[in-house]
Design a protein around this motif. Structure first.
Motif, PDB file in Angstrom:
ATOM      1  N   GLY A 180       0.803  -1.212   0.000  1.00 31.38           N
ATOM      2  CA  GLY A 180       0.000   0.000   0.000  1.00 31.38           C
ATOM      3  C   GLY A 180       0.838   1.265   0.000  1.00 31.38           C
ATOM      4  O   GLY A 180       1.984   1.288  -0.448  1.00 31.38           O
ATOM      5  N   GLU A 181       0.258   2.339   0.531  1.00 33.57           N
ATOM      6  CA  GLU A 181       0.936   3.632   0.540  1.00 33.57           C
ATOM      7  C   GLU A 181       2.183   3.615   1.417  1.00 33.57           C
ATOM      8  O   GLU A 181       3.167   4.303   1.128  1.00 33.57           O
TER       9      GLU A 181
ATOM     10  N   LEU B 165       4.890   1.941  -0.614  1.00 32.38           N
ATOM     11  CA  LEU B 165       5.296   2.843  -1.693  1.00 32.38           C
ATOM     12  C   LEU B 165       6.189   3.967  -1.176  1.00 32.38           C
ATOM     13  O   LEU B 165       7.187   4.330  -1.813  1.00 32.38           O
ATOM     14  N   SER B 166       5.840   4.518  -0.017  1.00 36.53           N
ATOM     15  CA  SER B 166       6.602   5.648   0.514  1.00 36.53           C
ATOM     16  C   SER B 166       8.041   5.261   0.822  1.00 36.53           C
ATOM     17  O   SER B 166       8.951   6.090   0.704  1.00 36.53           O
TER      18      SER B 166
ATOM     19  N   THR C 254      -1.237  -4.887  -3.902  1.00 38.39           N
ATOM     20  CA  THR C 254      -0.515  -3.662  -4.270  1.00 38.39           C
ATOM     21  C   THR C 254       0.854  -3.946  -4.881  1.00 38.39           C
ATOM     22  O   THR C 254       1.645  -3.021  -5.090  1.00 38.39           O
TER      23      THR C 254
END
Length: 319
Positions: free
Chosen positions: A217-218, A221-222, A240
């Motif tokens: 998820g985010e 990704l970060s 994801t």
């Protein structure tokens, strides 16, 4: 053999309340195990909700019984207890069937348990343990003192990655909520980073050789966007994975998703590590089989320390 038993099924995808305890007649020529405990994994909750490849595969095969992790007692041909406790990863990746009082699976899917292995930990081990082991070997054997970053280190897979990486000689940075740090250090992590801390990605990106992303998820990704070129990354959540692989390619990282392969020989090795006290499997919560919906809600919080399991021993009564 024919056994009258109960299992949890879904007839339609949806909320946890779709999980229904059902009486069935199990008819099989394969070995039968009287289940003591069954593991609950994120793939179970996603499939129940109709998300992911396992849901797509089973959409026209409902009703379906979730679950892949089992520990219990092997029965004799006449249906009596043999005294031999076993665990196994059964029906993976599509058939499932572990949320039940009795299950049947081919002989080669079962691993005998030493007497000193706790059945709760054994039930929580197969899928998470094999995932952790195969993730660490995805890019080859760990080099001595290689720096491994574990994102989601306190979860069911993550806390086993921490222990197995240390057992192989790596330096481990565990990323989790701050309330889990003391526990993760006790499991062997060399240092911990709070992902609620601003700029945490930069704290770990510079030194990471291998990242095991158990979150995706985010959050995943970060981190991937700030890794140094050439960093190896294994991202585990399949939903994801494509987005994280794309971000990793843009950053010059080597990113791969993965789907574990059943491996009874490696599971036997993990059981030995468990029996010898080299690794521990944390069981955060245990729910009765009839309360599988509550177990799913616990897993879906995303903040469980270790694993959630079902107690399949108590007499169950369908609603």
């Amino acid at each position: 053999m024919e056994v009258d038993t109960h299992q949890v099924q879904i007839s339609n995808f949806g909320e946890p309340e779709r999980l229904t305890l059902t009486e069935i007649s199990l008819q099989t020529q394969a070995p039968v195990v009287r289940v003591a405990f069954a593991g609950v994994n994120p793939i179970d909750t996603k499939t129940r909700a109709g998300i992911g490849w396992a849901a797509k595969e089973n959409a026209d095969k409902l009703p379906w019984c979730p679950g892949y992790d089992v520990a219990g007692e092997l029965l004799t041909a006449d249906g009596k207890g043999s005294g031999q406790h076993v665990c196994g990863l059964i029906g993976f990746p599509f058939m499932g069937g572990a949320y039940a009082e009795h299950v049947s699976a081919p002989q080669d899917e079962w691993v005998a348990l030493p007497d000193n292995v706790d059945l709760r930990q054994a039930a929580a081990l197969p899928l998470a343990g094999l995932t952790a082991s195969q993730a660490l070997s995805r890019f080859g054997d760990l080099r001595d003192a290689e720096e491994v970053v574990v994102l989601g280190a306190a979860g069911g897979v993550g806390h086993l990655v921490v222990q197995l990486a240390k057992q192989q000689g790596a330096k481990v940075t565990a990323i989790s909520r701050v309330q889990n740090h003391e526990w993760l250090l006790a499991l062997g992590a060399d240092c911990c980073v709070d992902y609620g801390q601003p700029g945490w990605q930069a704290l770990v990106a510079e030194h990471a050789s291998l990242v095991i992303d158990c979150v995706g998820g985010e959050v995943g990704l970060s981190l991937v966007k700030q890794l140094l070129c050439g960093t190896d990354v294994v991202t585990l959540p399949t939903v994801t994975a494509d987005a994280i692989i794309e971000a990793g390619d843009a950053a010059g990282c080597h990113v791969t998703g993965m789907l574990i392969q059943p491996d009874p020989a490696r599971l036997k090795q993990l059981v030995t590590l468990l029996a010898d006290g080299v690794i521990k499997v944390a069981v955060a919560a245990t729910f009765p089989l009839a309360d599988a919906n509550l177990a799913h809600r616990q897993v879906e919080t995303g903040h469980t320390r270790g694993k959630v399991i079902l107690d399949c021993r108590a007499p169950a009564t369908p609603e």
